[in-house]
Design a protein around this motif. Structure first.
Motif, PDB file in Angstrom:
ATOM      1  N   GLY A 154      63.863  40.357 -21.694  1.00  0.00           N
ATOM      2  CA  GLY A 154      62.990  39.214 -21.908  1.00  0.00           C
ATOM      3  C   GLY A 154      62.797  38.421 -20.631  1.00  0.00           C
ATOM      4  N   ARG A 155      62.073  37.320 -20.738  1.00  0.00           N
ATOM      5  CA  ARG A 155      61.704  36.565 -19.539  1.00  0.00           C
ATOM      6  C   ARG A 155      62.879  35.855 -18.882  1.00  0.00           C
ATOM      7  NH1 ARG A 155      58.342  31.299 -21.744  1.00  0.00           N
ATOM      8  NH2 ARG A 155      59.889  30.531 -23.225  1.00  0.00           N
ATOM      9  N   GLY A 156      64.035  35.852 -19.534  1.00  0.00           N
ATOM     10  CA  GLY A 156      65.215  35.256 -18.919  1.00  0.00           C
ATOM     11  C   GLY A 156      66.001  36.199 -18.035  1.00  0.00           C
ATOM     12  N   VAL A 157      65.532  37.456 -17.912  1.00  0.00           N
ATOM     13  CA  VAL A 157      66.303  38.485 -17.198  1.00  0.00           C
ATOM     14  C   VAL A 157      65.398  39.257 -16.250  1.00  0.00           C
ATOM     15  CG1 VAL A 157      67.657  40.615 -17.485  1.00  0.00           C
ATOM     16  CG2 VAL A 157      67.939  38.740 -19.111  1.00  0.00           C
ATOM     17  N   ALA A 158      65.957  39.648 -15.106  1.00  0.00           N
ATOM     18  CA  ALA A 158      65.289  40.579 -14.189  1.00  0.00           C
ATOM     19  C   ALA A 158      66.171  41.814 -14.031  1.00  0.00           C
ATOM     20  CB  ALA A 158      65.055  39.938 -12.830  1.00  0.00           C
ATOM     21  N   ALA A 159      65.550  42.975 -13.878  1.00  0.00           N
ATOM     22  CA  ALA A 159      66.263  44.222 -13.584  1.00  0.00           C
ATOM     23  C   ALA A 159      66.084  44.543 -12.107  1.00  0.00           C
ATOM     24  CB  ALA A 159      65.729  45.357 -14.445  1.00  0.00           C
ATOM     25  N   VAL A 160      67.180  44.864 -11.435  1.00  0.00           N
ATOM     26  CA  VAL A 160      67.153  45.053  -9.978  1.00  0.00           C
ATOM     27  C   VAL A 160      67.835  46.370  -9.623  1.00  0.00           C
ATOM     28  CG1 VAL A 160      67.695  44.002  -7.745  1.00  0.00           C
ATOM     29  CG2 VAL A 160      67.412  42.546  -9.765  1.00  0.00           C
ATOM     30  N   ARG A 161      67.275  47.063  -8.635  1.00  0.00           N
ATOM     31  CA  ARG A 161      67.886  48.298  -8.137  1.00  0.00           C
ATOM     32  C   ARG A 161      67.529  48.446  -6.664  1.00  0.00           C
ATOM     33  NH1 ARG A 161      70.689  53.206 -10.349  1.00  0.00           N
ATOM     34  NH2 ARG A 161      69.692  52.717 -12.343  1.00  0.00           N
TER      35      ARG A 161
END
Length: 265
Positions: A154-161
Motif C-alpha cells: 500500500g501507499r505506506g510502503v516502498a519496495a527497494v532492491r
C-alpha cells in the motif's frame, strides 16, 4: 508440550537477533566506519584475509559526505536502487480470509524482520517480490522489513532492491539510512512521509561492485538462516495455537499432540 514449542520459538528469536547483529556489524564496519580502509591507512592489519583486504584502498578522499574511501563515490539512492512506491487499491478488494496476495501497509504489519499476514488484497496495484526490502514511507518513516513472499504494498510502503539484485546489501543499506529517514518524520505535517523523489535523492556512498559482492556472499547465508528460523517459528506458533484449545477441550489427547509436534520438527 506447549512449553517445548515456546522454548524453541524463543530460541529461534534469540538466534535471529544474534545473526541480525552480526550482519549489521559487518555492514557498518565495511560501509559506514570504513574499518578496513582506516586500518590500512594507519598501516595496521585490517583483520581480513589478504585477498579480501587487498580489495579495500589504503587512503581516503574528501567528499560532500565527509571522508570516503579513495575511489568510492558519492551518489544517491535513486541511481543505484530500484524503488517501487506502494499504492492502495479500493478498500472493497481487502479481506482477512486469505483471498489474493498478502497486503502490507506499514508498521502495523511489520515484525522483527518479516511482515505478518493480516490483510489480503484481490486486486493489487503495486507488488513486491521475494527478498525485496520493504520500507515504511508514511508515519513512521524508515521502518524496514523484508518480503518473505510475493505481496501487495500500500501507499505506506516502498519496495527497494539494489540494481545488482543484492538482497542482503539492500536490507542493511536501508537500515543505515535511518538518520535521513528521521528528518521526514513529521516534517511539515502532522504525520511524517517521504515521497519517491525525496527518497531517491537520499545520499548513498557507492562501494566497488566487487566489495559489495563479497559482502553479499558473507551476509546472504546469514540472512538465509534468519529466514529459515522465521519459517520454523511461524510453523511452531501455528501448531501451538491449534493445539491449545484442542488440549483444553479434551478433543485431542496428549499422545496425539506429541505425534503432531514430532511431525512438525
Amino acid at each position: 508440550i506447549l512449553g517445548t514449542l515456546d522454548d524453541k520459538i524463543e530460541l529461534n528469536r534469540r538466534m535471529n537477533e544474534t545473526l541480525e547483529a552480526m550482519a549489521r556489524a559487518l555492514f557498518k564496519s565495511w560501509f559506514v566506519d570504513f574499518d578496513p580502509v582506516r586500518a590500512k591507512a594507519e598501516r595496521k592489519g585490517p583483520g581480513l584475509p589478504k585477498p579480501l583486504a587487498d580489495l579495500f584502498p589504503d587512503s581516503f578522499d574528501d567528499s560532500e559526505l565527509g571522508e570516503i574511501p579513495k575511489g568510492w563515490k558519492c551518489s544517491s539512492v535513486g541511481s543505484h536502487f530500484k524503488l517501487t512506491m506502494g499504492q492502495s487499491p479500493p478498500g472493497s478488494t481487502y479481506n482477512e480470509s486469505g483471498d489474493g496476495l498478502p497486503f502490507f501497509q506499514g508498521r502495523t504489519d511489520f515484525g522483527f524482520r518479516f511482515p505478518s499476514r493480516r490483510v489480503f488484497c484481490t486486486a493489487p496495484t503495486r507488488l513486491a517480490e521475494v527478498g525485496d526490502t520493504l520500507v515504511c514511507v508514511r508515519a513512521p518513516v524508515g521502518d524496514v522489513n523484508i518480503a518473505i513472499e510475493p505481496c501487495a504494498i500500500g501507499r505506506g510502503v516502498a519496495a527497494v532492491r539494489h540494481l545488482s539484485g543484492s538482497r542482503s546489501f539492500t536490507y542493511h543499506a536501508m537500515h543505515n539510512l535511518g538518520e535521513h529517514f528521521d528528518k521526514f518524520e513529521g516534517e511539515g505535517t502532522v504525520f511524517g512521509s517521504i515521497n519517491k523523489a525525496d527518497f531517491e535523492r537520499l545520499p548513498f556512498v557507492v562501494p566497488p561492485q566487487v566489495i559489495l559482492g563479497r559482502f553479499e556472499r558473507i551476509a546472504s547465508p546469514i540472512d538465509d538462516r534468519v529466514e529459515s528460523n522465521e519459517g520454523e517459528t511461524r510453523t511452531l506458533a501455528a501448531l501451538r495455537d491449534a493445539l491449545l484449545p484442542k488440549l483444553i477441550s479434551g478433543e485431542l489427547c496428549v499422545g496425539e499432540a506429541e505425534r503432531m509436534k514430532a511431525r512438525s520438527a
